[in-house]
Design an enzyme around this catalytic site. Structure first.
Site, PDB file in Angstrom:
ATOM      1  CD  GLU A 121       6.139  11.397 -10.459  1.00  0.00           C
ATOM      2  OE1 GLU A 121       6.756  10.675 -11.251  1.00  0.00           O
ATOM      3  OE2 GLU A 121       6.609  12.459 -10.020  1.00  0.00           O
ATOM      4  CD  GLU A 157       8.367  13.394  -6.687  1.00  0.00           C
ATOM      5  OE1 GLU A 157       8.911  13.617  -7.794  1.00  0.00           O
ATOM      6  OE2 GLU A 157       8.031  12.260  -6.310  1.00  0.00           O
TER       7      GLU A 157
HETATM    8  O1  IFM Z   1      13.253  10.827  -9.433  1.00  0.00           O
HETATM    9  C1  IFM Z   1      11.950  11.052  -9.857  1.00  0.00           C
HETATM   10  C2  IFM Z   1      10.971  10.493  -8.845  1.00  0.00           C
HETATM   11  O2  IFM Z   1      11.156   9.133  -8.648  1.00  0.00           O
HETATM   12  C3  IFM Z   1       9.550  10.718  -9.298  1.00  0.00           C
HETATM   13  N1  IFM Z   1       9.324  12.078  -9.722  1.00  0.00           N
HETATM   14  C4  IFM Z   1      10.279  12.707 -10.582  1.00  0.00           C
HETATM   15  C5  IFM Z   1      11.679  12.528 -10.033  1.00  0.00           C
HETATM   16  C6  IFM Z   1      12.704  13.201 -10.958  1.00  0.00           C
HETATM   17  O3  IFM Z   1      12.666  12.639 -12.234  1.00  0.00           O
END
Ligand code: IFM
Length: 437
Positions: free
Chosen positions: A167, A351
């Protein structure tokens, strides 16, 4: 809603994701200090001042946790390696205990028939590098290349896939412009430099891994579907700017070798000199794109300084994070990313998931519904031609949700943060059924 493996293309990969600082317990195993430790130790930054010192104690309980991944029937486990665990000072002398830990973890996955999907950086920058300016420093790509070499010389022969950075938007914008994550800066010049250096570091890391003979290398970006709060030209322009900063800046660098005009409007004067010359590095070929998706934002015009946008009130049900539940955004982002940027490259949803105020003794029906509607969105994107090749849930277990501490529960497995007992939730059992056949 029911799902089956057979509803997805042949070879589609299901998995779960975690990250090092959020679960391992950073106090164990000789890891060096990170900028998250100092950020959390500063009053007002993190709910109740919580940090990752113990987290889920995955450092000691990794075998039990991998059994949980295997029990789900997951094909892939997406984990991250902690820079400060393997190189406590950021560069120089490696910590043998840290490297041994990831070695055991990767072998543990392989022994259980799980494919290891490694991410090299999920936010816990060694404090020694933060002290030198961290992501603002133009030496970051060199430091990142060194870390890549150290980690992947040890585990690169056995991982199924690897990505340098989780990210980039969070590393660049959220941490240097919004100030919400470590190092908690609110500075446009720092933001511009961090956003650019993160991409150059990505490219250098890919080159190092290719040099080690590795394959199946990708980039993992996060996306929020963005829509104007009204049809006024000001709101439409604000939503376009939000979309450019959040969703198109990093893909522009990775796939087109340029940055969107709407972002350059604000950041160009602050980018490092000669930034245009770095695109050859940034565009190092990758094998897949990772898409992290959770929500949509409605955006309105805001007076004042660039970027002149603000979030407008949401219209749909919210998760525990206050994030709107909007599965159509996942479908649309997958379709758009393939159409406008990544083309035929496989896309993995690296994710997706929701936080919910779960208790160990109550079924998390909300999460089952969230996952079902988002899996449905994935099938819709595939039907529309997006080459989606896998879907990984965030997260295997409840963990440290950064500045929000331990109360936002994203896990398929409930963690009691006093006893550290793990209890699979109803969503865990539902996915295990869906992924079985
Ligand atoms: O927990 C985070 C993760 O570290 C990165 N992506 C989003 C998740 C939820 O906020």
């Amino acid at each position: 809603m029911q799902f089956h493996r057979r509803d997805f293309p042949q070879g589609f990969q299901f998995g779960v994701a975690t990250s090092s600082y959020q679960i391992e317990g950073h106090a164990f195993g000789g890891a060096g200090q990170t900028h998250w430790d100092s950020f959390a130790a500063t009053p007002g930054n993190v709910v109740r001042g919580e940090d990752g010192a113990r987290a889920c104690d995955h450092y000691h309980r990794w075998a039990e946790d991998l059994d949980l991944v295997a029990g789900l029937g997951a094909d892939v486990y997406r984990f991250s390696t902690s820079w400060a665990r393997v190189l406590p000072e950021g560069t120089g002398q490696p910590n043998p205990e840290g490297l041994d830990f990831y070695d055991r973890l990767v072998d543990g996955m392989l022994a259980r028939g799980i494919k290891p999907a490694a991410t090299l950086y999920h936010w816990e920058l060694p404090q020694a590098l933060a002290d030198k300016g961290g992501w603002r420093n133009a030496d970051m790509p060199d430091w990142f290349a060194e870390m890549t070499e150290v980690v992947m010389a040890r585990i690169g022969d056995r991982v199924w896939s690897a990505a340098p950075i989780n990210e980039p938007w969070c590393v660049g914008w959220l941490s240097h412009f919004d100030g919400a994550h470590a190092p908690g800066m609110r500075d446009i010049r720092a933001t511009a430099r961090a956003m650019h250096h993160v991409l150059v570091s990505h490219g250098r890391s890919i080159e190092v891994m290719r040099g080690l003979g590795m394959s199946n290398l990708g980039a993992v970006c996060n996306f929020e579907w963005a829509e104007p709060a009204s049809d006024t030209p000001e709101d439409i322009a604000a939503a376009t700017r939000y979309d450019a900063i959040y969703n198109r800046f990093f893909l522009g660098g990775l796939f087109r070798g340029d940055y969107p005009a709407e972002v350059l409007e604000g950041l160009a004067p602050h980018l490092p000199q000669g930034w245009q010359d770095d695109f050859a590095t940034i565009r190092a070929p990758i094998d897949w794109l990772g898409v992290n998706y959770y929500t949509r934002k409605l955006i309105r015009h805001a007076e004042g300084a660039w970027p002149n946008y603000a979030e407008a009130p949401t219209r749909l049900p919210l998760t525990q994070m206050g994030w709107e539940i909007y599965p159509e955004g996942l479908r649309d982002i997958l379709i758009r990313n393939a159409r406008d940027y990544s083309g035929d490259l496989p896309i993995y949803v690296t994710e997706n998931g929701m936080a919910n105020p779960d208790r160990a003794d109550r079924p998390d029906a909300e999460r089952i519904a969230y996952l079902a509607t988002h899996l449905d969105a994935v099938t819709a994107a595939i039907a529309a031609g997006a080459p989606v090749a896998g879907y990984f849930v965030w997260s295997l277990m409840d963990n440290y949700e950064w500045s929000l501490g331990y109360e936002k529960r994203f896990g398929l497995v409930h963690v009691d943060f006093d006893s550290l007992a793990r209890t699979p939730k109803a969503s865990y059992h539902a996915l295990a059924r869906w992924w079985r056949d």
